[in-house]
Design a protein around this motif. Structure first.
Motif, PDB file in Angstrom:
ATOM      1  N   GLY A  15       0.820  -1.216   0.000  1.00  0.00           N
ATOM      2  CA  GLY A  15       0.000   0.000   0.000  1.00  0.00           C
ATOM      3  C   GLY A  15       0.846   1.255   0.000  1.00  0.00           C
ATOM      4  O   GLY A  15       0.542   2.230  -0.684  1.00  0.00           O
ATOM      5  N   SER A  17       1.061   4.000  -2.923  1.00  0.00           N
ATOM      6  CA  SER A  17       0.769   5.408  -2.647  1.00  0.00           C
ATOM      7  C   SER A  17       1.927   6.314  -3.071  1.00  0.00           C
ATOM      8  O   SER A  17       1.709   7.457  -3.447  1.00  0.00           O
ATOM      9  CB  SER A  17       0.445   5.611  -1.166  1.00  0.00           C
ATOM     10  N   MET A  40       1.469   6.618  -6.862  1.00  0.00           N
ATOM     11  CA  MET A  40       0.306   7.433  -7.210  1.00  0.00           C
ATOM     12  C   MET A  40       0.336   8.822  -6.557  1.00  0.00           C
ATOM     13  O   MET A  40      -0.599   9.592  -6.706  1.00  0.00           O
ATOM     14  CB  MET A  40      -0.979   6.704  -6.812  1.00  0.00           C
ATOM     15  N   THR A  59       0.036   9.790  -3.403  1.00  0.00           N
ATOM     16  CA  THR A  59      -0.973  10.027  -2.383  1.00  0.00           C
ATOM     17  C   THR A  59      -0.435   9.730  -0.991  1.00  0.00           C
ATOM     18  O   THR A  59      -1.198   9.668  -0.036  1.00  0.00           O
ATOM     19  CB  THR A  59      -2.224   9.159  -2.634  1.00  0.00           C
ATOM     20  N   ASP A  60       0.866   9.555  -0.857  1.00  0.00           N
ATOM     21  CA  ASP A  60       1.448   9.146   0.417  1.00  0.00           C
ATOM     22  C   ASP A  60       1.257  10.187   1.510  1.00  0.00           C
ATOM     23  O   ASP A  60       1.095   9.854   2.671  1.00  0.00           O
ATOM     24  CB  ASP A  60       2.934   8.826   0.241  1.00  0.00           C
ATOM     25  N   GLN A  98      -2.088   9.695   3.355  1.00  0.00           N
ATOM     26  CA  GLN A  98      -2.375   8.411   3.968  1.00  0.00           C
ATOM     27  C   GLN A  98      -1.472   8.165   5.171  1.00  0.00           C
ATOM     28  O   GLN A  98      -0.328   8.577   5.197  1.00  0.00           O
ATOM     29  CB  GLN A  98      -2.156   7.284   2.956  1.00  0.00           C
ATOM     30  N   ASN A 140      -2.498   2.688   4.507  1.00  0.00           N
ATOM     31  CA  ASN A 140      -1.592   1.955   3.623  1.00  0.00           C
ATOM     32  C   ASN A 140      -1.850   0.457   3.705  1.00  0.00           C
ATOM     33  O   ASN A 140      -1.852  -0.241   2.689  1.00  0.00           O
ATOM     34  CB  ASN A 140      -0.133   2.243   3.969  1.00  0.00           C
ATOM     35  N   VAL A 189      -5.170  -0.218   1.912  1.00  0.00           N
ATOM     36  CA  VAL A 189      -4.983  -0.119   0.459  1.00  0.00           C
ATOM     37  C   VAL A 189      -4.250  -1.349  -0.071  1.00  0.00           C
ATOM     38  O   VAL A 189      -4.614  -1.896  -1.109  1.00  0.00           O
ATOM     39  CB  VAL A 189      -4.231   1.185   0.083  1.00  0.00           C
ATOM     40  N   LEU A 191      -6.002   2.905  -5.955  1.00  0.00           N
ATOM     41  CA  LEU A 191      -5.714   4.318  -5.724  1.00  0.00           C
ATOM     42  C   LEU A 191      -6.096   5.181  -6.924  1.00  0.00           C
ATOM     43  O   LEU A 191      -6.540   6.318  -6.759  1.00  0.00           O
ATOM     44  CB  LEU A 191      -4.246   4.512  -5.373  1.00  0.00           C
ATOM     45  N   ASN A 236      -8.661   8.223  -6.635  1.00  0.00           N
ATOM     46  CA  ASN A 236      -8.276   9.556  -7.116  1.00  0.00           C
ATOM     47  C   ASN A 236      -9.242  10.059  -8.175  1.00  0.00           C
ATOM     48  O   ASN A 236      -9.577  11.245  -8.209  1.00  0.00           O
ATOM     49  CB  ASN A 236      -6.860   9.545  -7.685  1.00  0.00           C
TER      50      ASN A 236
END
Length: 90
Positions: A15, A19, A22, A24-25, A28, A33, A36, A78, A82
């Motif tokens: 996860g 992330s 993508m 998006t870390d 999150q 994580n 995901v 993800l 998004n």
């Protein structure tokens, strides 16, 4: 008990890696994580495993192919999130 711990750690790492890919870390935490990674592995098992004939980490397999399928599932998850939140996959 050990299998559950390994499953959570590997799910969290997958996860986290998804992330990072993508971007998006920053949004999150550790728990998200893990979620995901595990849900992404289930999604990968549903979408990608039948096409490639590879298992996922949710099926008790621990191989490079299983990690790849689970990782791709997490990235797809993800991208869908998004897309719904921002209107763009990235």
């Amino acid at each position: 008990m050990v299998n559950l711990l390994v499953w959570l750690v590997v799910g969290g790492l997958l996860g986290w890696a998804a992330s990072k890919v993508m971007r998006t870390d920053a949004q999150q935490g550790v728990i998200l994580n893990v979620v995901v990674g595990i849900v992404g592995a289930a999604l990968g098992g549903w979408l990608i495993s039948p096409l490639l004939g590879l298992p996922t980490i949710n099926q008790g397999a621990f191989s490079i192919g299983a990690l790849l399928v689970s990782f791709l599932g997490a990235v797809i998850l993800l991208a869908i999130v998004n897309l719904l939140r921002r209107g763009t996959a990235r």
